[in-house]
Design an enzyme around this catalytic site. Structure first.
Site, short mmCIF file in Angstrom:
data_model
loop_
_atom_site.label_atom_id
_atom_site.label_comp_id
_atom_site.label_asym_id
_atom_site.label_seq_id
_atom_site.Cartn_x
_atom_site.Cartn_y
_atom_site.Cartn_z
N PRO A 375 0.82 -1.22 0.00
CA PRO A 375 0.00 0.00 0.00
C PRO A 375 0.85 1.26 0.00
O PRO A 375 1.93 1.31 0.58
CB PRO A 375 -0.80 -0.12 1.31
CG PRO A 375 -0.74 -1.56 1.69
CD PRO A 375 0.57 -2.07 1.18
N GLY A 376 0.34 2.28 -0.67
CA GLY A 376 0.97 3.60 -0.61
C GLY A 376 2.11 3.83 -1.56
O GLY A 376 2.82 4.84 -1.41
N GLY A 378 1.75 4.20 -4.91
CA GLY A 378 1.33 4.98 -6.07
C GLY A 378 0.66 4.19 -7.17
O GLY A 378 0.66 4.65 -8.31
N LYS A 379 0.08 3.04 -6.87
CA LYS A 379 -0.55 2.24 -7.92
C LYS A 379 -1.78 2.94 -8.50
O LYS A 379 -1.92 3.08 -9.71
CB LYS A 379 -0.94 0.86 -7.35
CG LYS A 379 0.23 0.05 -6.82
CD LYS A 379 -0.20 -1.35 -6.40
CE LYS A 379 -1.19 -1.36 -5.26
NZ LYS A 379 -0.62 -0.82 -4.00
N SER A 696 15.01 -16.96 3.50
CA SER A 696 16.25 -16.27 3.15
C SER A 696 17.18 -16.05 4.34
O SER A 696 18.30 -15.57 4.15
CB SER A 696 15.93 -14.91 2.50
OG SER A 696 15.22 -14.09 3.40
N LYS A 739 16.82 -5.22 0.66
CA LYS A 739 17.76 -5.74 1.64
C LYS A 739 19.11 -5.01 1.56
O LYS A 739 19.70 -4.66 2.59
CB LYS A 739 17.97 -7.25 1.42
CG LYS A 739 16.74 -8.09 1.73
CD LYS A 739 16.99 -9.55 1.41
CE LYS A 739 15.76 -10.40 1.72
NZ LYS A 739 15.96 -11.83 1.41
#
Length: 811
Positions: A375-376, A378-379, A696, A739
């Site tokens: 979320p947030g 810019g989609k 990972s 990362k």
């Protein structure tokens, strides 16, 4: 029977209470007497001189009044005629003069009291005569407006009686409360009484005028409706006789159908429905349903399209102005626009007669884009920018929480309140057949007994068949192939495979700290200053302050929380300005605690010294990248493995795999054969309240475990990531960009990662690559050589590939 005595000024007469009314002198009234005391008084008066005193009760609800319940001013009256029936007496009484009851001499079987006359006060003057004339005139006007008055009484009033009689007779016919009439009876001054009567008559005239006006308007509306109904029926009869039964509404719909330029099959369907409508009565309930259906058909943009004249450079500028970063996403959008531009050009090729007769449709590649990301980032706003760059209409449809298939494909027309689905509604709203249509939150569609909305989207989002999309309400195909569909979601797991296969996935990575900084500096700060009503020229915020907000007050992949924190600062400054403080200000890092309070988050930084049993792992979350400290503690025991730190199932499996790897290579690592039987191993990842999962961390867990068993410290400035297998192989992982940026922010100098992830360094900013050294490995033996502070006292390993170390990459 009590003997009645008569005196001139001190008369004794029976007194009869009246519940709700006043008898004025000089007027005749028919009264009904039913109470025993009243009947006894009538009988006594009829046997003597037929005279009584009529006095009104103060409270009409008192059934057995006492002298205190009666007014003192009443009217002396003569009983003209009376009639007895069933214990009641109906009597015609005539008022003669006003009297005042001065005392009650007897209470049973009726009231007997002493009374004195109350004469009128005042002389007849010109002013009194004028008042009399005005009262007569107003009363005549009231009668003309519909006031009901007995003819004889009206004639008496018109015959110019004395002033006192006129006031009494007019007061008797007024529609006023009994208490107001009692007030008129008690007024001695003739002039004052006439003025009061005049005011009451004038008020009644106003009420009558208003009632007549309302009645007149109501009658006009009624007459108009009746007239229209009669004329409409006559018009129908005339049209029927002339063979012109099609009304005006039908003609208008026919013209709209012709102007809509529908496909041939749709046009035929519309004409059939119009023919049905023309044969229906306007009072038929189904007529409104057919009319609504035709309105939907003619309002849809069957042939209206926005221009496809796309300026690639201008489109690129719009995307860059509206959004910082997102390089790959914007590249894909510009590629789409370029294809659209080229395919819209006329093609000069040899065509057969058959192809010339049926030219193929040209336009953009029928690709359905799917923006995936936290979320947030810019989609949704990028969808608006795409519409702006294309010069098309933008329609947004939120799919979150939709459970009914009819929301997508519409309701059957057999249902009351049926309407098309949201896709057709959106196209109608856009008024063109090629809008940019955003299906927001496609991963949050629900499924229940009402159907599966995600499956209903398969037809709309399939480029091979959406040129004939079927909506249950329309019952005719609609071409959606020109619509630029964009879908958005946070995760792909909940999207059905069949639907996901139709989408071109574009991943939105979380913003780096540097990208957030530029977004805040270039967009958010000025926006929030304006929203707070402050002056852009008088307010500034330092660069370091913005970075401190990003690091210590937000932890997210997007910038929504960052915008909220900036908004909080400027709202508090707006409050200070409103209170009269100085508006010119520069917000520095010292002001953050004042406006935002203590820091909400603390970023992990590298340890101060090399530790045994502790390694630094790299993690990816929806809020971006971060570093993890893997701690391993050994204690006497029986070989048990304890895992803490809110680890997910996959991460727990990585811990077990790491222990199995170490146990299988005890000889290579220089450990006793059965070392694990006498110790318990505790693996902990700090920040236990934060869920952690994923494979990972396997390399970091294995390194920390080997360090704890061999008592060799792990280098504190080395971060590592990668999945480990039971044979010690380091497998490829995701989220490399986030990362690496987190490692750079934490002050690490060397990064160990699987060799297959070397390709992912292309997406990492150059300023980050300058400060880091990367080591790409294929096996744990290579990891241990780099991560541990000194070599292991081990025998020759069975798997020893060459160590690959790269110097710091140059920008």
């Amino acid at each position: 029977m009590t003997q009645l005595t008569v005196a001139n000024k001190n008369e004794r007469l029976p007194i009869i209470p009246i519940r709700d009314g006043v008898v004025f002198p000089g007027t005749e009234v028919v009264l009904t007497f039913g109470r025993q005391r009243s009947v006894s008084a009538i009988d006594a008066a009829s046997n003597f001189n037929r005279q009584v005193v009529l006095v009104m009760q103060k409270n009409p609800n008192v059934n057995d009044p006492t002298p205190n319940d009666l007014y003192r001013i009443g009217t002396k009256a003569t009983i003209e005629r009376m009639f007895k029936h069933d214990g009641e007496i109906n009597a015609l009484v005539r008022g003669s003069e006003r009297v005042e009851v001065v005392s009650f001499d007897m209470l049973e079987p009726y009231f007997l009291g002493r009374l004195v006359p109350v004469p009128d006060v005042g002389e007849t003057s010109d002013q009194v005569k004028a008042l009399m004339n005005h009262i007569v005139s107003e009363l005549r006007k009231a009668v003309n407006l519909g006031k009901a008055v007995d003819f004889l009484i009206f004639m008496n009033i018109m015959s110019s009686p004395p002033a006192g009689d006129l006031a009494n007779q007019v007061a008797n016919i007024l529609d006023i409360k009994p208490q107001d009439k009692q007030g008129l009876l008690e007024m001695n001054d003739i002039k004052a009484r006439l003025e009061r009567v005049d005011a009451l008559v004038a008020n009644e005239v106003k009420v009558l005028e208003l009632e007549k006006k309302i009645s007149s308007k109501t009658q006009e509306r009624f007459d108009k409706n009746v007239r229209e109904s009669v004329l409409r029926e006559r018009l129908k009869t005339i049209e029927k006789e002339l063979g012109e039964e099609e009304n005006k509404e039908t003609k208008e719909l026919a013209d709209k159908i012709a102007a809509a330029k529908m496909p041939a099959d749709v046009n035929e369907k519309a004409k059939k429905e119009l023919a049905r409508l023309s044969q229906m009565s306007q009072y038929n309930p189904e007529a409104s349903y057919v009319r609504t259906y035709l309105d939907w058909l003619v309002d849809l943009p069957w042939s209206i399209k926005s221009d496809n004249n796309v300026d690639i450079k201008q489109a690129q500028k719009v995307l860059d102005d509206d959004h910082y970063g997102l390089k790959k996403v914007k590249e894909r959008i510009v590629e789409y626009l370029a294809v659209m531009k080229l395919k819209s050009r006329p093609q000069i090729t040899k065509t057969s007669k058959k192809e010339a007769a049926n030219p193929k449709k040209t336009g953009a590649s029928p690709t359905i884009l799917c923006f995936v990301g936290p979320p947030g980032v810019g989609k949704t706003s990028l969808g608006k920018s795409i519409a702006k760059a294309l010069g098309r209409q933008f329609v947004k449809m939120s799919l979150g929480g939709i459970r009914d298939e009819a929301e997508i494909r519409g309701h059957r027309r057999t249902y009351v309140g049926a309407m098309p689905g949201r896709i057709i509604q959106g196209v109608k709203q856009a008024k063109t057949k090629n809008p940019v249509f955003m299906l927001d939150e496609i991963d949050k569609i629900g499924t229940d007994f009402r159907g599966d909305p995600s499956s209903a989207l398969l037809e709309a989002l399939d480029p091979e068949q959406n040129n004939s999309f079927s909506d249950h309400y329309l019952e005719v195909p609609f071409d959606l192939s020109d619509v630029f569909f964009i879908t958005t979601c946070n995760v792909l797991d909940t999207i059905p495979p069949a639907l996901r296969d139709r989408l071109e996935i574009i991943h939105f990575p979380g913003y780096t700290e540097d990208e957030k900084y530029h977004i805040a500096k270039g967009f958010l700060v000025n926006k929030q200053i304006e929203n707070s009503g402050l002056d852009l020229t008088k307010l500034k915020i330092t660069d370091e302050t913005i970075r401190q907000i990003i690091r210590n007050y937000t932890r997210e992949a997007g910038v929504r929380s960052l915008e909220r924190e900036i908004s909080t600062i400027f709202r508090k400054i707006a409050k200070e300005v409103a209170e009269g403080k100085k508006e010119t200000k520069t917000v520095s890092t010292k002001d953050l605690h004042k406006y935002l309070g203590p820091a909400k988050f603390t970023s992990y930084f590298a340890e101060k010294k090399d530790e045994v049993g502790m390694s630094t792992g790299l993690a990816w979350t929806e809020a971006g990248g971060d570093i993890l400290f893997i701690e391993v503690a050994l204690m006497p025991g029986r070989g048990q493995l304890t895992l803490t730190g809110h680890l997910g199932e996959v991460m727990k499996e990585s811990c077990h795999a790491a222990l199995s790897y170490v146990r299988s290579r005890w000889k290579t690592l220089g450990l006793p054969e059965k070392f694990y039987q006498k110790i318990d191993v505790h693996v902990h990842v700090p920040e236990g309240a934060v869920p952690k999962d994923g494979p990972s961390a396997g390399v970091a867990i294995t390194t920390a475990l080997v360090s704890a068993l061999t008592k060799i410290p792990v280098r504190r400035l080395v971060g590592m990531t990668g999945e480990v297998t039971l044979r010690g192989r380091a497998l490829e992982i995701g989220g490399v960009k986030e990362k690496v940026i987190a490692a750079h922010r934490a002050g690490l100098k060397k990064i160990i990662m699987p060799k297959n992830n070397q390709k992912d360094l292309e997406d990492i900013p150059k300023y980050v690559l300058k400060d880091l050294e990367f080591v790409f490995v294929e096996h744990m033996d290579e990891v241990l050589k780099v991560a541990l502070t000194k070599p292991l006292l081990i025998t020759k390993s069975r798997i020893e590939p060459a160590l690959q170390t790269t110097p710091p990459l140059q920008a």
